[in-house]
Design an enzyme around this catalytic site. Sequence first.
Site, mmCIF file in Angstrom:
data_model
loop_
_atom_site.group_PDB
_atom_site.id
_atom_site.type_symbol
_atom_site.label_atom_id
_atom_site.label_comp_id
_atom_site.label_asym_id
_atom_site.label_seq_id
_atom_site.Cartn_x
_atom_site.Cartn_y
_atom_site.Cartn_z
ATOM 1 C CD GLU A 1 16.888 -18.882 -16.385
ATOM 2 O OE1 GLU A 1 17.710 -19.451 -15.403
ATOM 3 O OE2 GLU A 1 17.670 -17.902 -16.282
ATOM 4 C CB SER B 1 -24.956 27.439 12.183
ATOM 5 O OG SER B 1 -25.174 27.843 12.710
#
Length: 720
Positions: free
Chosen positions: A123, A393
């Site tokens: 690049e 319960s």
Amino acid sequence: MTDSEQPKSTGESRGRHALDNTSAARTRAKAAQPTKKKRRRWPWIVLIVLLAAILIPLGLFAFAYSQYKVPEPQELANKQITTIYANDGQTQLARLVPPEGNRTQVKLEQVPQHMQDAVLAAEDREFWTNSGFSFTGFGRAVVGQLTGNPTAGGGSTITQQYVKNTLVGNERSYVRKARELIYSVKMTNEWDKETILNAYLNTVYFGRNAYGIQAASNAYFNKNVEDLTTEESALLAGVIQAPSALDPAVDPEASAGRWNYVLDGLVEMGVLDASERAGMQFPQTRDPSEYSAYTEATGANGHIKNQVIAELGTIGITEEDVQTRGLQITTTIDMNVQNASLDAADTALAPLQEDARAAAVTVDPKTGAVRGYFGGHDANGWDYANAPMQTGSIFKIIGLAAAVQQGISTDTYYSSAPYQLEGTNIIVNNDEGGSCGSCSLKEALKNSYNTSFQRLQADLANKSQDTADMGHALGIAPTYANGDKTLSEEGQRPYDGIILGQYPSRAIDMATVVATLTNDGIWHDTHFVQRVTDSSGEVLYERPEDTGERRVSKQVARNVIEAMEPIAAWSNGALAGGRPSAAKTGTSQLGDTGANRDTWMIGSTPQLATAVWVGTADNTSAIYNAWGGIMYGSGAATQIWKSILDTSLENQDFEYFPDAVPVRYGTGTAGSGYYYDPSWSSGSSNTWSDSSTDDAAASDAPDDENPADAPAGGQESPAA
């Protein structure tokens, strides 16, 4: 012929011609003079135009250069992945991938030198010397376009590419390009080159939804950037120019051509030996189908992820931190417990109806750390472990704790005969008419007698409010996420059915309740997050060791645990090898259908506390056992509970609960005549209490789903 008609003499004619020629010459001379002056002005005009063409842009550039502000490197934080791990720090539970892409920041020293060089070869070969703009790079790009060479480098420097990616965008316009150039030159003057290169490597797109070199290393080679070879580095650098087209999975020939260009560039740059380059082979990449950048969490892990994210906000980790700092979050989840939870739920649900669902939460009583969490297999669906369900319960242990706190001993005898709620015509019965005549609270808890516990609650100083306050003390959240208060009747005193599980609670809350009782009454904040670091390794949070908060006295907790110890074996859930446990089952009926909607098993060993719920997907239909019969808490919920604890503790020593000293400090009359102190309330200094509310009228009638009502009341079978 007259004289006037005679032709002129030759001399006269020549004279006239001479005069005419002289006049014409003068005329031509005059006409020529302005033309000479115009020609002399052109060079000046051209010079002025040229100067203007140079100076005006330079002036504009200088002005813009003075006005533009290049952010500091830390100000250009890019969104990146946050990863959530189990408590081993290795097992990945979830990834939080920002919409902008898959990115994990790394330091430049983590990137191999050959990877850095490969990117420059691909690049920007003059990166270390250019001023942010490269004339030679621009020329090489032009030549590549003219010659049709697709492997030629691009015209933009690395600095320009980084500026485009982070500051000016990729709009195709001269204004954007000018801004890119100005920022690039100024950034080069203000940042060092290493910082620019590091920032670029962490932001550039490599395809496969991978932003930055670390994400790309994983996407293409399933490895960290530190482990890349030179050949692999050249491939990654090569795809930057056109990630979609140069991916070897898309066009292997074009990718190989670009790979060769990068390697040749490394040789030209003098960083790779030509003979070494000659022996290199094009590397193999992973199959893209096996890699998904955006898989955040699957199955039960999706619900763990949601719990973790919610908790981060309470400890000061912001949403911005999550999105931009690449967090590494270590949770409290123990994969041994977690896998046991999933396996147990799947095994128990397999023979049940299609819409059967389960939830299971396991907590370390000594710390409040969540070790296992299962709310369902749909990562984006309903989290049943975090959903309020009627408890049946199992809530009796909370009423019992409130009673012991007020001096009512667990060996106090209570009648189990049918009971009429005070001020109403509602008669409470036991499941299938069960009765012991008159028996101790321990026996009533084991057999889950509704009538005994309704009588017990009536003896509490503040009746049902004391049960609610004890529930909050032990760990039930005072409010839900939507702000609604829990365990109350529109913010007022709850109905008497609370002790039978009329009001919904979450599995994670019930696991906390059992954990607090198991831990001698000391509550710890139930939590998922143990440690948080950012991508640079900085520790943002470490769960501090804490002593917890006493919510009930040691003897209250021990007496309740002692009463719970026989129940696992009574409910077909005895742990392997006779390991000590404390437990309680529960069911909630579906209206007056005779079937049950919610089934529970909660309990603990000294090491782990687990709460399990089993019901249906919509929680509005009945849950049945594998043979189509009525499901109780002693069924699938107990199977899951037992399997989780047996598997999780398989290789651990047995631990035993401490002995409980019987409560003997009461002075009033309770049950069948035992003395206790009626002034001892849950609002005293000996216990934690949520803000009190005014008592509702004793005659307030429960709604149709009130478990205190005989046909709708959370009743248990003797084995439930």
